[in-house]
Enzyme design. Structure first.
Site, PDB file in Angstrom:
ATOM      1  N   THR A   1       0.832  -1.208   0.000  1.00 42.37           N
ATOM      2  CA  THR A   1       0.000   0.000   0.000  1.00 42.37           C
ATOM      3  C   THR A   1       0.864   1.255   0.000  1.00 42.37           C
ATOM      4  O   THR A   1       0.584   2.231  -0.713  1.00 42.37           O
ATOM      5  CB  THR A   1      -0.903   0.010   1.239  1.00 42.37           C
ATOM      6  OG1 THR A   1      -1.626  -1.204   1.297  1.00 42.37           O
ATOM      7  CG2 THR A   1      -1.874   1.181   1.202  1.00 42.37           C
ATOM      8  N   THR A   2       1.921   1.238   0.817  1.00 40.96           N
ATOM      9  CA  THR A   2       2.787   2.410   0.972  1.00 40.96           C
ATOM     10  C   THR A   2       3.497   2.763  -0.326  1.00 40.96           C
ATOM     11  O   THR A   2       3.937   3.898  -0.515  1.00 40.96           O
ATOM     12  CB  THR A   2       3.795   2.158   2.104  1.00 40.96           C
ATOM     13  OG1 THR A   2       3.068   1.787   3.278  1.00 40.96           O
ATOM     14  CG2 THR A   2       4.628   3.380   2.418  1.00 40.96           C
ATOM     15  N   TYR A  61     -13.270  -4.160  -1.905  1.00 43.17           N
ATOM     16  CA  TYR A  61     -14.427  -3.667  -2.673  1.00 43.17           C
ATOM     17  C   TYR A  61     -15.542  -4.701  -2.798  1.00 43.17           C
ATOM     18  O   TYR A  61     -16.705  -4.408  -2.590  1.00 43.17           O
ATOM     19  CB  TYR A  61     -14.014  -3.170  -4.075  1.00 43.17           C
ATOM     20  CG  TYR A  61     -15.122  -2.413  -4.772  1.00 43.17           C
ATOM     21  CD1 TYR A  61     -15.405  -1.099  -4.427  1.00 43.17           C
ATOM     22  CD2 TYR A  61     -15.895  -3.021  -5.748  1.00 43.17           C
ATOM     23  CE1 TYR A  61     -16.441  -0.405  -5.052  1.00 43.17           C
ATOM     24  CE2 TYR A  61     -16.935  -2.345  -6.372  1.00 43.17           C
ATOM     25  CZ  TYR A  61     -17.204  -1.038  -6.014  1.00 43.17           C
ATOM     26  OH  TYR A  61     -18.232  -0.358  -6.624  1.00 43.17           O
ATOM     27  N   TYR A  95      -2.635 -10.448   4.561  1.00 44.85           N
ATOM     28  CA  TYR A  95      -2.643  -9.040   4.993  1.00 44.85           C
ATOM     29  C   TYR A  95      -4.081  -8.645   5.305  1.00 44.85           C
ATOM     30  O   TYR A  95      -4.923  -8.565   4.407  1.00 44.85           O
ATOM     31  CB  TYR A  95      -2.038  -8.164   3.896  1.00 44.85           C
ATOM     32  CG  TYR A  95      -1.945  -6.687   4.200  1.00 44.85           C
ATOM     33  CD1 TYR A  95      -2.092  -6.185   5.499  1.00 44.85           C
ATOM     34  CD2 TYR A  95      -1.667  -5.776   3.190  1.00 44.85           C
ATOM     35  CE1 TYR A  95      -1.996  -4.825   5.765  1.00 44.85           C
ATOM     36  CE2 TYR A  95      -1.567  -4.416   3.439  1.00 44.85           C
ATOM     37  CZ  TYR A  95      -1.735  -3.955   4.725  1.00 44.85           C
ATOM     38  OH  TYR A  95      -1.637  -2.608   4.985  1.00 44.85           O
ATOM     39  N   ARG A 118      -9.013  -0.450   5.152  1.00 43.08           N
ATOM     40  CA  ARG A 118      -8.884  -0.181   3.722  1.00 43.08           C
ATOM     41  C   ARG A 118      -9.750  -1.104   2.871  1.00 43.08           C
ATOM     42  O   ARG A 118     -10.279  -0.693   1.835  1.00 43.08           O
ATOM     43  CB  ARG A 118      -7.416  -0.331   3.279  1.00 43.08           C
ATOM     44  CG  ARG A 118      -6.511   0.795   3.761  1.00 43.08           C
ATOM     45  CD  ARG A 118      -5.095   0.595   3.227  1.00 43.08           C
ATOM     46  NE  ARG A 118      -4.217   1.682   3.642  1.00 43.08           N
ATOM     47  CZ  ARG A 118      -4.032   2.805   2.955  1.00 43.08           C
ATOM     48  NH1 ARG A 118      -4.685   2.986   1.826  1.00 43.08           N
ATOM     49  NH2 ARG A 118      -3.202   3.732   3.397  1.00 43.08           N
ATOM     50  N   LYS A 121       0.009 -10.270   8.347  1.00 41.31           N
ATOM     51  CA  LYS A 121       0.188  -8.877   8.753  1.00 41.31           C
ATOM     52  C   LYS A 121      -1.180  -8.414   9.235  1.00 41.31           C
ATOM     53  O   LYS A 121      -2.102  -8.223   8.449  1.00 41.31           O
ATOM     54  CB  LYS A 121       0.682  -8.025   7.581  1.00 41.31           C
ATOM     55  CG  LYS A 121       0.821  -6.542   7.926  1.00 41.31           C
ATOM     56  CD  LYS A 121       1.211  -5.718   6.703  1.00 41.31           C
ATOM     57  CE  LYS A 121       1.271  -4.225   7.042  1.00 41.31           C
ATOM     58  NZ  LYS A 121       1.580  -3.394   5.842  1.00 41.31           N
ATOM     59  N   ILE A 125       5.435  -5.104   9.758  1.00 44.18           N
ATOM     60  CA  ILE A 125       5.727  -4.561   8.431  1.00 44.18           C
ATOM     61  C   ILE A 125       5.390  -3.087   8.509  1.00 44.18           C
ATOM     62  O   ILE A 125       4.235  -2.706   8.665  1.00 44.18           O
ATOM     63  CB  ILE A 125       4.954  -5.294   7.333  1.00 44.18           C
ATOM     64  CG1 ILE A 125       5.427  -6.759   7.259  1.00 44.18           C
ATOM     65  CG2 ILE A 125       5.156  -4.607   5.979  1.00 44.18           C
ATOM     66  CD1 ILE A 125       4.701  -7.611   6.229  1.00 44.18           C
TER      67      ILE A 125
END
Length: 285
Positions: free
Chosen positions: A44-45, A107, A133, A138, A162, A204
């Site tokens: 994401t980052t 989504y 993850y 999100r 994560k 992470i």
């Protein structure tokens, strides 16, 4: 392999909005010297949703080449379309990576059975270690502990999660019930001290991009149960960690890296650079 501090690398951009590979190399060098235990590309980052398919592969290859095997390398491969996950798997140089970080499908809001079948399909398509993850803030969908543990039990290459729900009760349930070979990692930089205390094995991290030495030292002390020193470093870092997320990620970390001279303060829309007010808070900090 996936314990301690992993760093979710940013993707630096030039002022004309192309990928800045020179800056990416500087950041990889800085976090390596700062003591991170493994690298994570295309998370994401990294602003991965704004990268083209070609750019994603180019960024991954650059990080692999620049790292040159110094640290274990994890690649983010996530999709809300399970077939898309498999297509990406076939396109990337998987022989060169140590593992996969795969986010919950977003989504579509799948059921727990849908989540199980999605990750089952991935696990059966590769022999690479997989880190699940979970970041419901999100993705909307929360991978519940029963589903995580069912996956861990059924597939030996699903080796870690994560966990970024921020729900400490859920984290404790995962730690308490996980098989010995399964690692529970944090996805929340401001919680890792407390999460290490309950038995989580690392993080992470976003903050490790810009505060690698002190953040990695804090995590190492926490994992060794050296809590006095870990707590001292945690509170030294806490205000700066919170600033990283005040206007979303990676808005804060890009500005922190810019202040350190490591990259331009450039993001791709729909993300925008830090406001003047946040910039001033960073300069004060």
């Amino acid at each position: 392999m996936f314990e301690g501090t992993g760093v979710a690398l940013v993707t630096p951009f030039t002022k004309d909005n192309t990928v800045d590979y020179s800056a990416l190399g500087r950041i990889i060098d800085a976090v390596t010297e700062g003591g991170v235990d493994f690298l994570v590309a295309l998370g994401t980052t990294a602003e991965t949703p704004t990268l083209t398919k070609a750019e994603k592969k180019e960024v991954l290859l650059y990080i692999l080449d620049h790292n040159a095997g110094k640290l274990p390398m994890v690649v983010g491969i996530g999709d809300y379309n399970t077939q898309g996950l498999l297509d990406t798997l076939a396109e990337y140089p998987m022989d060169r990576v140590a593992g996969i970080l795969s986010v919950a499908p977003y989504y579509n809001k799948p059921s727990q059975e849908g989540l199980y079948q999605h990750f089952k399909t991935l696990a059966q398509a590769t022999d690479k270690p997989i880190i699940l993850y979970n970041v419901p803030g999100r993705t909307v969908t929360n991978i519940l502990p029963d589903t995580v543990l069912r996956l861990a039990k059924d597939f030996k290459n699903i080796v870690a999660i994560k966990e970024a729900s921020g729900n400490m009760a859920q984290c404790m349930e995962l730690v308490a019930r996980a098989p010995e070979r399964f690692t529970v990692l944090s996805g929340d930089d401001n919680l890792i001290l407390a999460q290490a205390a309950i038995g989580m094995k690392g993080v992470i991290s976003v903050a490790a991009n810009c505060y690698a030495a002190s953040f990695c030292a804090m995590v190492k002390h926490a994992l060794r149960n050296e809590m006095n020193e870990a707590r001292r470093l945690h509170y030294e870092l806490l205000d700066r960690i919170n600033l990283l997320f005040a206007e979303g990620n990676p808005t804060g970390v890009k500005y922190a890296l810019h202040l350190q001279g490591l990259c331009e303060n450039e993001l791709r829309l729909p993300l925008v650079p830090a406001s003047e007010g946040l910039q001033q808070q960073f300069r004060n900090a």
